[in-house]
Design a protein around this motif. Sequence first.
Motif, short mmCIF file in Angstrom:
data_model
loop_
_atom_site.label_atom_id
_atom_site.label_comp_id
_atom_site.label_asym_id
_atom_site.label_seq_id
_atom_site.Cartn_x
_atom_site.Cartn_y
_atom_site.Cartn_z
N THR A 1 43.31 35.99 36.54
CA THR A 1 42.81 34.64 36.27
C THR A 1 41.34 34.65 35.87
OG1 THR A 1 42.41 34.25 38.64
CG2 THR A 1 44.53 33.51 37.74
N GLN A 2 40.59 35.63 36.37
CA GLN A 2 39.19 35.81 35.95
C GLN A 2 39.16 36.21 34.47
OE1 GLN A 2 36.03 35.52 37.39
NE2 GLN A 2 35.28 36.11 35.38
N GLN A 3 40.05 37.12 34.08
CA GLN A 3 40.05 37.64 32.72
C GLN A 3 40.37 36.56 31.68
OE1 GLN A 3 38.54 40.23 33.57
NE2 GLN A 3 39.80 41.98 33.05
N ILE A 4 41.18 35.57 32.06
CA ILE A 4 41.57 34.53 31.10
C ILE A 4 40.80 33.22 31.34
CG2 ILE A 4 43.84 35.52 30.64
CD1 ILE A 4 45.01 33.33 32.49
N TYR A 5 39.82 33.28 32.23
CA TYR A 5 38.95 32.13 32.53
C TYR A 5 39.74 30.90 32.97
CZ TYR A 5 35.90 35.26 29.94
OH TYR A 5 35.22 36.37 29.48
N ASP A 6 40.73 31.11 33.84
CA ASP A 6 41.53 30.01 34.38
C ASP A 6 41.00 29.68 35.77
OD1 ASP A 6 43.41 28.28 35.46
OD2 ASP A 6 45.11 29.32 34.56
N SER A 7 40.00 28.79 35.84
CA SER A 7 39.33 28.51 37.11
C SER A 7 40.28 27.87 38.12
CB SER A 7 38.10 27.63 36.89
OG SER A 7 38.46 26.39 36.31
N LYS A 8 41.23 27.07 37.67
CA LYS A 8 42.18 26.42 38.59
C LYS A 8 43.07 27.48 39.23
CE LYS A 8 45.55 22.63 38.81
NZ LYS A 8 46.47 23.29 39.69
N ALA A 9 43.67 28.36 38.43
CA ALA A 9 44.54 29.40 38.98
C ALA A 9 43.74 30.38 39.84
CB ALA A 9 45.25 30.14 37.85
N PHE A 10 42.51 30.66 39.45
CA PHE A 10 41.63 31.53 40.23
C PHE A 10 41.43 30.93 41.62
CE2 PHE A 10 37.51 32.84 41.83
CZ PHE A 10 37.43 34.19 41.52
N THR A 11 41.12 29.64 41.67
CA THR A 11 40.87 28.96 42.93
C THR A 11 42.09 28.99 43.84
OG1 THR A 11 39.28 27.52 41.81
CG2 THR A 11 40.08 26.77 43.94
N GLU A 12 43.28 28.96 43.25
CA GLU A 12 44.52 28.98 44.04
C GLU A 12 44.78 30.33 44.70
OE1 GLU A 12 47.38 27.52 41.21
OE2 GLU A 12 46.62 25.47 41.38
N CYS A 13 43.98 31.33 44.39
CA CYS A 13 44.07 32.63 45.07
C CYS A 13 43.45 32.56 46.47
CB CYS A 13 43.35 33.71 44.27
SG CYS A 13 44.09 34.10 42.68
N PHE A 14 42.74 31.48 46.77
CA PHE A 14 41.99 31.34 48.02
C PHE A 14 42.67 30.36 48.97
CE2 PHE A 14 39.04 32.94 44.95
CZ PHE A 14 38.16 33.74 45.67
N THR A 15 42.44 30.57 50.27
CA THR A 15 42.90 29.61 51.27
C THR A 15 42.08 28.33 51.14
OG1 THR A 15 41.35 30.35 52.99
CG2 THR A 15 43.51 31.46 52.90
N GLU A 16 42.57 27.26 51.73
CA GLU A 16 41.86 25.96 51.68
C GLU A 16 40.47 26.05 52.29
OE1 GLU A 16 42.54 23.04 50.30
OE2 GLU A 16 44.53 23.59 49.58
N THR A 17 40.29 26.92 53.28
CA THR A 17 39.03 27.00 54.01
C THR A 17 38.24 28.28 53.72
OG1 THR A 17 40.19 27.97 55.89
CG2 THR A 17 39.88 25.56 55.90
N ALA A 18 38.58 28.94 52.62
CA ALA A 18 37.93 30.21 52.28
C ALA A 18 36.42 30.04 52.10
CB ALA A 18 38.54 30.77 50.99
N ILE A 19 35.72 31.15 52.29
CA ILE A 19 34.27 31.18 52.13
C ILE A 19 33.92 32.29 51.14
CG2 ILE A 19 32.06 31.59 53.28
CD1 ILE A 19 33.39 30.56 55.86
N VAL A 20 33.08 31.95 50.15
CA VAL A 20 32.62 32.92 49.15
C VAL A 20 31.11 33.04 49.24
CG1 VAL A 20 32.36 33.36 46.66
CG2 VAL A 20 34.54 32.48 47.55
N HIS A 21 30.62 34.29 49.27
CA HIS A 21 29.18 34.58 49.21
C HIS A 21 28.94 35.33 47.90
CE1 HIS A 21 28.57 33.52 53.45
NE2 HIS A 21 29.67 34.20 53.70
N ASP A 22 28.10 34.75 47.04
CA ASP A 22 27.78 35.39 45.76
C ASP A 22 26.41 34.91 45.30
OD1 ASP A 22 28.20 36.94 43.42
OD2 ASP A 22 28.92 35.18 42.34
N GLU A 23 25.62 35.83 44.79
CA GLU A 23 24.29 35.52 44.26
C GLU A 23 23.44 34.73 45.24
OE1 GLU A 23 24.52 35.36 39.55
OE2 GLU A 23 25.70 33.74 40.45
N GLY A 24 23.53 35.10 46.54
CA GLY A 24 22.71 34.46 47.57
C GLY A 24 23.16 33.08 47.97
N LYS A 25 24.32 32.63 47.53
CA LYS A 25 24.81 31.30 47.87
C LYS A 25 26.17 31.41 48.54
CE LYS A 25 22.38 29.09 44.11
NZ LYS A 25 22.45 28.57 42.78
#
Length: 107
Positions: A13-37
């Motif tokens: 989903t990253q390769q085809i820039y599908d942000s909706k499908a990418f987001t569905e790879c995560f749980t509802e309460t997932a936490i992402v740390h990237d670029e200090g945020k």
Amino acid sequence: MELPQVVERFIETQQIYDSKAFTECFTETAIVHDEGKTHTGREEIHQWIEHAMEAYKSQLKPLQYEESGSKGMLTAKVSGTFPGSPIVLKFHLGLKDGLIDSLNVTE
């Protein structure tokens, strides 16, 4: 290299820039740390990845994957329209119920 299904979807989903499908790879309460945020929950993760996909046009080339229990680490060559491209990054994944529950991106 054998990858869990959710990690394969994460990359695809990253390769085809599908942000909706990418987001569905995560749980509802997932936490992402990237670029200090920190981005918490699917809505914030969707906003983060939509911006990143548009701004950086990054592509991931998996180099290595290791898994231990509910933790996985994907090492990938990342290229795109950002300073320093390409770069090798580590994606530290927490996995839960077939989805990503946490992601910490490091060099």
